[in-house]
Design a protein around this motif. Structure first.
Motif, PDB file in Angstrom:
ATOM      1  N   VAL A 133       0.756   4.038  18.435  1.00  0.00           N
ATOM      2  CA  VAL A 133      -0.664   4.570  17.962  1.00  0.00           C
ATOM      3  C   VAL A 133      -0.358   6.387  17.646  1.00  0.00           C
ATOM      4  N   ASN A 134      -0.082   6.244  16.377  1.00  0.00           N
ATOM      5  CA  ASN A 134      -0.394   7.669  15.917  1.00  0.00           C
ATOM      6  C   ASN A 134      -1.825   8.371  15.757  1.00  0.00           C
ATOM      7  N   SER A 135      -1.899   7.172  14.867  1.00  0.00           N
ATOM      8  CA  SER A 135      -4.140   7.912  15.068  1.00  0.00           C
ATOM      9  C   SER A 135      -4.625   6.322  15.225  1.00  0.00           C
ATOM     10  N   ARG A 136      -6.189   7.175  14.659  1.00  0.00           N
ATOM     11  CA  ARG A 136      -7.485   6.197  15.303  1.00  0.00           C
ATOM     12  C   ARG A 136      -7.111   5.085  15.128  1.00  0.00           C
ATOM     13  N   ASP A 137      -7.067   4.505  13.675  1.00  0.00           N
ATOM     14  CA  ASP A 137      -6.483   2.939  13.127  1.00  0.00           C
ATOM     15  C   ASP A 137      -5.685   1.974  14.011  1.00  0.00           C
ATOM     16  N   ASN A 138      -4.717   3.416  14.360  1.00  0.00           N
ATOM     17  CA  ASN A 138      -3.369   1.988  15.515  1.00  0.00           C
ATOM     18  C   ASN A 138      -4.139   1.637  16.720  1.00  0.00           C
ATOM     19  N   LEU A 139      -5.040   3.081  17.392  1.00  0.00           N
ATOM     20  CA  LEU A 139      -5.983   3.067  18.568  1.00  0.00           C
ATOM     21  C   LEU A 139      -6.651   1.305  18.370  1.00  0.00           C
ATOM     22  N   ALA A 140      -7.238   1.530  17.676  1.00  0.00           N
ATOM     23  CA  ALA A 140      -8.008   0.218  17.296  1.00  0.00           C
ATOM     24  C   ALA A 140      -7.919  -0.799  17.164  1.00  0.00           C
ATOM     25  N   LEU A 141      -6.595  -1.040  16.360  1.00  0.00           N
ATOM     26  CA  LEU A 141      -5.784  -1.859  16.465  1.00  0.00           C
ATOM     27  C   LEU A 141      -5.122  -2.557  17.975  1.00  0.00           C
ATOM     28  N   CYS A 142      -4.859  -1.655  18.896  1.00  0.00           N
ATOM     29  CA  CYS A 142      -3.706  -1.758  20.031  1.00  0.00           C
ATOM     30  C   CYS A 142      -5.209  -2.709  20.862  1.00  0.00           C
ATOM     31  N   THR A 143      -6.110  -1.970  20.704  1.00  0.00           N
ATOM     32  CA  THR A 143      -7.941  -2.521  21.719  1.00  0.00           C
ATOM     33  C   THR A 143      -7.619  -3.578  21.143  1.00  0.00           C
ATOM     34  N   GLN A 144      -7.731  -4.038  20.025  1.00  0.00           N
ATOM     35  CA  GLN A 144      -7.821  -5.168  19.808  1.00  0.00           C
ATOM     36  C   GLN A 144      -6.708  -6.426  19.843  1.00  0.00           C
ATOM     37  N   ILE A 145      -5.572  -6.496  19.663  1.00  0.00           N
ATOM     38  CA  ILE A 145      -4.582  -6.786  20.360  1.00  0.00           C
ATOM     39  C   ILE A 145      -4.884  -6.686  22.429  1.00  0.00           C
ATOM     40  N   MET A 146      -4.910  -5.614  22.719  1.00  0.00           N
ATOM     41  CA  MET A 146      -5.213  -5.682  24.291  1.00  0.00           C
ATOM     42  C   MET A 146      -6.524  -6.610  24.840  1.00  0.00           C
ATOM     43  N   ARG A 147      -7.110  -6.712  23.669  1.00  0.00           N
ATOM     44  CA  ARG A 147      -8.729  -7.928  24.145  1.00  0.00           C
ATOM     45  C   ARG A 147      -7.978  -8.869  24.389  1.00  0.00           C
ATOM     46  N   GLU A 148      -7.203  -9.041  22.748  1.00  0.00           N
ATOM     47  CA  GLU A 148      -6.909 -10.941  22.746  1.00  0.00           C
ATOM     48  C   GLU A 148      -6.203 -10.939  23.772  1.00  0.00           C
ATOM     49  N   ARG A 149      -5.448 -10.606  24.237  1.00  0.00           N
ATOM     50  CA  ARG A 149      -4.234 -10.317  24.852  1.00  0.00           C
ATOM     51  C   ARG A 149      -5.155 -11.037  26.890  1.00  0.00           C
ATOM     52  N   ILE A 150      -6.149 -10.233  26.918  1.00  0.00           N
ATOM     53  CA  ILE A 150      -6.739 -10.634  28.305  1.00  0.00           C
ATOM     54  C   ILE A 150      -7.555 -11.558  27.813  1.00  0.00           C
ATOM     55  N   ASN A 151      -8.155 -11.400  27.083  1.00  0.00           N
ATOM     56  CA  ASN A 151      -9.181 -12.742  26.837  1.00  0.00           C
ATOM     57  C   ASN A 151      -8.579 -14.037  26.915  1.00  0.00           C
ATOM     58  N   ASN A 152      -7.545 -14.656  26.446  1.00  0.00           N
ATOM     59  CA  ASN A 152      -6.679 -15.543  25.709  1.00  0.00           C
ATOM     60  C   ASN A 152      -6.865 -15.772  27.691  1.00  0.00           C
ATOM     61  N   ASP A 153      -6.322 -14.557  28.179  1.00  0.00           N
ATOM     62  CA  ASP A 153      -5.084 -15.230  29.185  1.00  0.00           C
ATOM     63  C   ASP A 153      -6.683 -15.842  30.522  1.00  0.00           C
ATOM     64  N   TYR A 154      -7.337 -15.578  30.636  1.00  0.00           N
ATOM     65  CA  TYR A 154      -8.948 -15.759  31.016  1.00  0.00           C
ATOM     66  C   TYR A 154      -8.835 -17.339  30.554  1.00  0.00           C
ATOM     67  N   LEU A 155      -9.180 -16.964  29.151  1.00  0.00           N
ATOM     68  CA  LEU A 155      -9.150 -18.902  28.509  1.00  0.00           C
ATOM     69  C   LEU A 155      -8.109 -20.051  29.293  1.00  0.00           C
ATOM     70  N   ILE A 156      -6.793 -19.338  29.286  1.00  0.00           N
ATOM     71  CA  ILE A 156      -6.227 -20.332  29.875  1.00  0.00           C
ATOM     72  C   ILE A 156      -5.829 -20.251  31.188  1.00  0.00           C
ATOM     73  N   ASN A 157      -6.980 -19.363  31.754  1.00  0.00           N
ATOM     74  CA  ASN A 157      -6.808 -19.308  33.310  1.00  0.00           C
ATOM     75  C   ASN A 157      -8.536 -20.051  33.582  1.00  0.00           C
ATOM     76  N   GLY A 158      -9.251 -20.787  33.002  1.00  0.00           N
ATOM     77  CA  GLY A 158     -10.184 -21.216  33.233  1.00  0.00           C
ATOM     78  C   GLY A 158     -12.244 -20.125  32.861  1.00  0.00           C
ATOM     79  N   VAL A 159     -11.939 -19.839  32.290  1.00  0.00           N
ATOM     80  CA  VAL A 159     -13.244 -19.569  32.150  1.00  0.00           C
ATOM     81  C   VAL A 159     -13.358 -19.188  31.205  1.00  0.00           C
ATOM     82  N   THR A 160     -14.627 -19.725  30.446  1.00  0.00           N
ATOM     83  CA  THR A 160     -15.244 -19.931  28.806  1.00  0.00           C
ATOM     84  C   THR A 160     -15.786 -19.063  28.356  1.00  0.00           C
ATOM     85  N   MET A 161     -15.051 -18.850  27.387  1.00  0.00           N
ATOM     86  CA  MET A 161     -15.978 -17.063  26.701  1.00  0.00           C
ATOM     87  C   MET A 161     -16.542 -18.418  25.166  1.00  0.00           C
ATOM     88  N   ILE A 162     -17.932 -18.160  25.341  1.00  0.00           N
ATOM     89  CA  ILE A 162     -19.260 -18.891  23.515  1.00  0.00           C
ATOM     90  C   ILE A 162     -17.848 -18.177  22.596  1.00  0.00           C
TER      91      ILE A 162
END
Ligand code: UD1
Ligand code: CA
Length: 459
Positions: A229-258
């Motif tokens: 993260v050097n700039s705000r767009d890197n920060l946005a990219l990291c946020t997107q990747i982390m969101r996917e990582r967290i949400n995918n973990d829940y999808l694998i572990n039995g939480v439904t997301m529409i």
């Protein structure tokens, strides 16, 4: 011993911010905290954090958490650069230690990767090992320069690279492992003879390879782990990747997301299985959501504990607890310090603050319950207001089990309504109400015959 050093003294000027870069948040948690968590969950025994720019704010954020800080002198006349940062930690490791170096601005690194990197380094007995990645767009990163036998010779920074070097797609993640002794020796050789006039840690690699020492390159499997993260767009990219990582973990572990792309779940949250989350939900801080819950719309839950089978529609819940089987919303607001019991109903435009709300109780529409202790199976009618503030101080009111508070009543605190106390609609209650009493506080209704006609109002 395995020791790690996290570099976090840089200015982060490309962020254009008053806040130190490493305190910028990814899903509510400062990026440096991700790096610290990754090291804590790895096989590293000790972690030092090098701080400089914005040091006070970083120390303040961590408070009394068990972290060792090293201060990098900052200011005119002081050297600068990742090499100088590591020099601040020379007394933190011994010659025969394995030293892991991470950047505080590379928050997506996983502890498993750290462990694999260290193992690769130790098994091959390398002098130093670089975690590298091959990127389609390597712009901005230091490039890994190998000789014709593919041995790593040096790292060239973007700003110092020639045209040919810029074409190299293998990059330095900024994460290294060194033998303690080799790190110490190579730091002595650094100089500021580069475009930025900095002491580059990356130059330690060239120094070691010149001495004939072997440098390892451990290529990442998932390039998304080393987005810096050097700039705000890197920060946005990291946020997107982390969101996917967290949400995918829940999808694998039995939480439904529409629609998992539009659900925000922060890293310290916990959610039980069979919970269904609709688009727009934001779950923050240390919230714990039980099993079988349904969260609709723009529900936001902050640092709260929600039981099982709770349904929440477009509502905000802050620092509170909600018991199993309750139904909240649409548009309910549970403010801090509230404890909502089991099987309750809290409907449209109901605000509850610093209150207990017993099992089976209901406030179905348009009410304010502040600083109150509401018993079990109580009915709070439409438009009821707990008048908790006299302009100077807040006061508490109590409502016993099975009580009934009629619509549009004002409960002027401090007041106690005992079990089965009934409050007539529209009453302003300023005195205690005993068990089983009806309290009626309003003028008697008078109906005057022919009044409209006499006033000449009838057309
Ligand atoms: C650095 C690497 C580059 C690599 C990239 C990966 C060097 C010279 N370059 O570049 O090869 O591809 O990371 O993301 O190492 N810091 C200090 N003290 C300082 C300067 C920096 O502690 O005096 C810290 C920063 O807070 C930051 C980290 O070191 O966490 C990296 O610094 P930064 O300036 O972001 O380096 P890059 O240009 O990204
Ligand atoms: Ca960086």
């Amino acid at each position: 011993m395995r020791v790690s050093v996290i570099l976090a003294a840089g200015e982060g000027s490309r962020m254009k911010s008053n806040k130190p870069k490493v305190l910028h948040e990814i899903l509510g948690m400062p990026m440096i905290d991700y790096v610290i968590e990754a090291t804590k969950n790895s096989n590293v025994e000790k972690t030092d954090v090098v701080v400089g720019h914005g040091e006070d704010k970083i120390r303040e954020y961590f408070g009394d958490r068990d972290i060792t800080f090293k201060s990098q002198p900052i200011g005119e006349g002081c050297p600068y650069g990742t090499g100088f940062a590591v020099m601040q930690t020379l007394d933190s490791f011994h010659d025969n230690d394995t030293v892991l170096i991470l950047n505080g601005d590379t928050p997506l690194i996983r502890s498993d990767t750290i462990d694999e990197l260290i193992k690769f380094h130790e098994v091959n007995n390398f002098s130093a090992t670089i975690l590298t990645a091959v990127l389609d767009c390597p712009y901005g990163y230091g490039r890994i320069i190998r000789d014709d036998k593919a041995r790593i010779k040096k790292i060239v920074e973007e700003k110092d690279a020639c045209q040919k070097e810029k074409l190299v797609r293998e990059i330095n993640s900024g994460i290294f492992v060194f033998k303690g002794k080799d790190l110490k020796e190579s730091l002595k050789t650094l100089n500021t003879d580069n475009t930025q006039g900095e002491l580059y840690l990356t130059d330690a690699i060239e120094s070691l390879s010149r001495e004939g020492k072997e440098i390892g390159g451990f290529k990442l499997k998932d390039n998304r782990e080393i987005v810096g993260v050097n700039s705000r767009d890197n920060l946005a990219l990291c946020t997107q990747i982390m969101r996917e990582r967290i949400n995918n973990d829940y999808l694998i572990n039995g939480v439904t997301m529409i629609d998992s792309k539009s659900v925000i779940i922060e890293p310290r949250v916990k959610i039980g299985r069979d919970t269904v989350i609709y688009p727009g939900a934001v779950i923050q801080g240390t919230s714990v959501i039980g099993e079988g819950c349904t969260l609709y719309g723009t529900t936001r839950i902050v640092d709260s504990i929600i039981g099982d089978n709770v349904s929440i529609d477009n509502s905000l819940i802050e620092n509170s607890q909600v018991g199993s089987g309750s139904k909240l919303g649409p548009y309910a607001h549970i403010r801090p310090n509230s404890k909502i019991g089991k099987n309750t109903k809290i409907g449209n435009f109901v605000e509850i603050k610093n209150s207990n709300f017993g099992d089976g109780s209901k406030a179905a529409h348009l009410a304010y319950v502040g600083d109150a202790d509401i018993g079990k199976n109580v009915n709070i009618g439409c438009g009821v207001v707990f008048v908790n503030y006299d302009g100077k101080s807040k006061h508490r009111s109590t409502v016993g089990d099975h009580a009934f508070v009629g619509s549009n009543a004002n409960i002027v605190a401090p007041v106690k309504i005992e079990d089965y106390g009934y409050i007539a609609a529209g009453s302003t209650i300023t005195k205690d109400v005993g068990e089983g009493q009806l309290s009626l506080e309003r003028a008697k209704q008078v109906n005057i015959d022919g009044w409209v006609e006499r006033k000449g109002l009838k057309k």
